[in-house]
Design an enzyme around this catalytic site. Sequence first.
Site, PDB file in Angstrom:
ATOM      1  N   ALA A 114       0.789  -1.239   0.000  1.00  0.00           N
ATOM      2  CA  ALA A 114       0.000   0.000   0.000  1.00  0.00           C
ATOM      3  C   ALA A 114       0.819   1.286   0.000  1.00  0.00           C
ATOM      4  CB  ALA A 114      -0.940   0.004   1.203  1.00  0.00           C
ATOM      5  N   GLY A 115       2.074   1.239   0.459  1.00  0.00           N
ATOM      6  CA  GLY A 115       2.822   2.484   0.649  1.00  0.00           C
ATOM      7  C   GLY A 115       3.074   3.214  -0.655  1.00  0.00           C
ATOM      8  N   PRO A 116       2.911   4.533  -0.690  1.00  0.00           N
ATOM      9  CA  PRO A 116       2.564   5.466   0.397  1.00  0.00           C
ATOM     10  C   PRO A 116       1.069   5.686   0.616  1.00  0.00           C
ATOM     11  CG  PRO A 116       3.182   6.694  -1.567  1.00  0.00           C
ATOM     12  CD  PRO A 116       3.305   5.233  -1.923  1.00  0.00           C
ATOM     13  N   GLY A 117       0.219   4.950  -0.086  1.00  0.00           N
ATOM     14  CA  GLY A 117      -1.199   4.985   0.284  1.00  0.00           C
ATOM     15  C   GLY A 117      -2.101   5.771  -0.635  1.00  0.00           C
ATOM     16  N   GLY A 118      -1.603   6.171  -1.793  1.00  0.00           N
ATOM     17  CA  GLY A 118      -2.442   6.928  -2.728  1.00  0.00           C
ATOM     18  C   GLY A 118      -3.646   6.105  -3.187  1.00  0.00           C
TER      19      GLY A 118
ATOM     20  N   ASP B 234      -0.423  -3.868  -5.944  1.00  0.00           N
ATOM     21  CA  ASP B 234       0.281  -2.821  -6.696  1.00  0.00           C
ATOM     22  C   ASP B 234       1.767  -3.079  -6.443  1.00  0.00           C
ATOM     23  OD1 ASP B 234       0.806  -0.579  -8.165  1.00  0.00           O
ATOM     24  OD2 ASP B 234       0.355   0.841  -6.559  1.00  0.00           O
TER      25      ASP B 234
ATOM     26  N   CYS C 196       3.589  -0.334 -12.408  1.00  0.00           N
ATOM     27  CA  CYS C 196       3.893   0.875 -13.158  1.00  0.00           C
ATOM     28  C   CYS C 196       5.098   0.587 -14.047  1.00  0.00           C
ATOM     29  CB  CYS C 196       4.172   2.024 -12.207  1.00  0.00           C
ATOM     30  SG  CYS C 196       4.266   3.525 -13.136  1.00  0.00           S
TER      31      CYS C 196
HETATM   32  C1  LIG Z   1       4.321   0.412  -6.290  1.00  0.00           C
HETATM   33  S1  LIG Z   1       4.466   0.690  -4.613  1.00  0.00           S
HETATM   34  C2  LIG Z   1       2.801   0.838  -4.100  1.00  0.00           C
HETATM   35  C3  LIG Z   1       2.197   2.222  -4.364  1.00  0.00           C
HETATM   36  C4  LIG Z   1       0.869   2.413  -3.642  1.00  0.00           C
HETATM   37  N1  LIG Z   1      -0.072   1.372  -3.987  1.00  0.00           N
HETATM   38  C5  LIG Z   1       0.249   3.770  -3.915  1.00  0.00           C
HETATM   39  O1  LIG Z   1      -0.556   3.882  -4.861  1.00  0.00           O
HETATM   40  O2  LIG Z   1       0.534   4.718  -3.197  1.00  0.00           O
HETATM   41  C6  LIG Z   1       4.913  -0.881  -4.002  1.00  0.00           C
HETATM   42  C7  LIG Z   1       5.039  -0.961  -2.498  1.00  0.00           C
HETATM   43  O3  LIG Z   1       5.234  -2.347  -2.145  1.00  0.00           O
HETATM   44  C8  LIG Z   1       6.046  -2.396  -1.015  1.00  0.00           C
HETATM   45  N2  LIG Z   1       6.566  -3.763  -0.860  1.00  0.00           N
HETATM   46  C9  LIG Z   1       7.728  -4.275  -1.345  1.00  0.00           C
HETATM   47  N3  LIG Z   1       7.850  -5.556  -0.981  1.00  0.00           N
HETATM   48  C10 LIG Z   1       6.750  -5.884  -0.273  1.00  0.00           C
HETATM   49  C11 LIG Z   1       6.310  -7.053   0.391  1.00  0.00           C
HETATM   50  N4  LIG Z   1       7.044  -8.173   0.374  1.00  0.00           N
HETATM   51  N5  LIG Z   1       5.142  -7.014   1.054  1.00  0.00           N
HETATM   52  C12 LIG Z   1       4.390  -5.892   1.075  1.00  0.00           C
HETATM   53  N6  LIG Z   1       4.753  -4.738   0.472  1.00  0.00           N
HETATM   54  C13 LIG Z   1       5.921  -4.726  -0.197  1.00  0.00           C
HETATM   55  C14 LIG Z   1       7.080  -1.327  -1.279  1.00  0.00           C
HETATM   56  O4  LIG Z   1       7.723  -0.937  -0.085  1.00  0.00           O
HETATM   57  C15 LIG Z   1       6.227  -0.217  -1.908  1.00  0.00           C
HETATM   58  O5  LIG Z   1       5.790   0.668  -0.924  1.00  0.00           O
END
Ligand SMILES: C[S@@+](CC[C@H](N)C(=O)[O-])C[C@H]1O[C@@H](n2cnc3c(N)ncnc32)[C@H](O)[C@@H]1O
Length: 442
Positions: A254-258, A322, A375
């Site tokens: 989810a990070g950063p949560g958009g 995502d 992305c």
């Molecule tokens: C593409 S970003 C997500 C963007 C987010 N959905 C948004 O729209 O703000 C992918 C995220 O997956 C996290 N991530 C990486 N490995 C992961 C794991 N094993 N489990 C959960 N999250 C993970 C990363 O830290 C990153 O924040």
Amino acid sequence: MTTAREVALDVTARVRDDDAYSNLILPSAIRDARLSSRDSGHATDLTYGALRWRGLLDAVLDECVNGPLERVDSDVRDLLRLATYELLVRRDPPHIINEWVNQANRRFRRAAGFVNATLRAVSRRTAEEWIATVTENASETHALAVRHSHPEWIVREFIELVGAGEVSDLLSANNEPPVPTLIALPGLAIRPVGAQHTEYSPYGFRSEGGSLSDVAGISDGVVRVQDEGSQLAVLVLTHAFPIQPNERWLDLCAGPGGKTALLAATGNPHGVSLEANEVLPHRAELVRRSLAPFGDSVAVSVRDGRELCAENSNTFDRILVDAPCTGLGSLRRRAESRWRKQPDDLVDLVPLQRELLSGAIGSLTVGGVVAYVTCSPLAAETTEVVAASIAEHPEAETVDTATILTTVAPSILNAQRGSAVQLYPHRHHTDAMFIQLIRRTR
Ligand SMILES: C[S@@+](CC[C@H](N)C(=O)[O-])C[C@H]1O[C@@H](n2cnc3c(N)ncnc32)[C@H](O)[C@@H]1O
């Protein structure tokens, strides 16, 4: 008084030496230098432009210096790139060379003569003439890489995806800084009267210029900057089938949560229970902040998504994956990013993507749906991950995602990629977002 050129020199040095992100450090550098709004625009264009166009600039500079460009002191090299960007891409008049020679005099006096001679050589030809010179005996791929300032391996990947006839449009779009798109979260905000709506998302609009912080609702978090492709990725999941009361949803990465915020805004009125998960604590904190308008209605967990899924089989009705990815679909957004990516990045990412998607499918209820989103358009991170995960799960099948997309965005064209949706900056003015819905059938 600090000038726009000095700000650009300082920021590019930090990008180079500290691996800083230009979009994160430039705004404060501009503030600290108290630049006028005209100079802020100049510093911004110079910094992002020279970072983005580095491939072409280096090819030209290589012709203009004696010996290899890598041997030139890195601060001097950055100055030459900035000045060459001004001369060739911005087409500023040759008298700006004096400004850069003055900078060189101030910062590294001994190089001023070298800077002057090199920039005079650069200014003797136009960008088009230089491109013709430096690509004279080059392969077609190398020539495209130089002309559009991309690493050659990325050009090859993009040719695979859109074909040689269309690739120039995609590469050009990656060199156009995007006009920010915003979202008015449904139920919490409405698009400002008179705002220019985005083409496809029912909640998207473009800023009218001016400072984004002045847009109504931004400070409350009910209006935010979000690429239209990200909005569509969430909406495809929420439109996959009619929302039933008490569904359970999971945003696995989810990070950063958009995207979580749009999920919450859509699901809350239906009584949906939403969990947002993120593996990195500091990014989970960003998710919590992003969810401020929703009180504590969304549970935030800080876990490896693979473990979370393994412990929650047959649990969620909709899951957004995502996935962490190379981000090759958002090169237009981050000026230096194309030079930091390597084909090797896929070595760790692809297995992680497969495990996250496969885990998510295992966490679905019967009839439940996963949206696998990246992305990046690369086959290794998209269609191949989907195929491998489906092969592990005979109880799951892909859903015709483009058809669902047309229920959200009826006017969208040319977005189908097999059973998935593939957006592109040159076709849809969005990031190159890949979206595949997968349903558990039994
Ligand atoms: C593409 S970003 C997500 C963007 C987010 N959905 C948004 O729209 O703000 C992918 C995220 O997956 C996290 N991530 C990486 N490995 C992961 C794991 N094993 N489990 C959960 N999250 C993970 C990363 O830290 C990153 O924040």
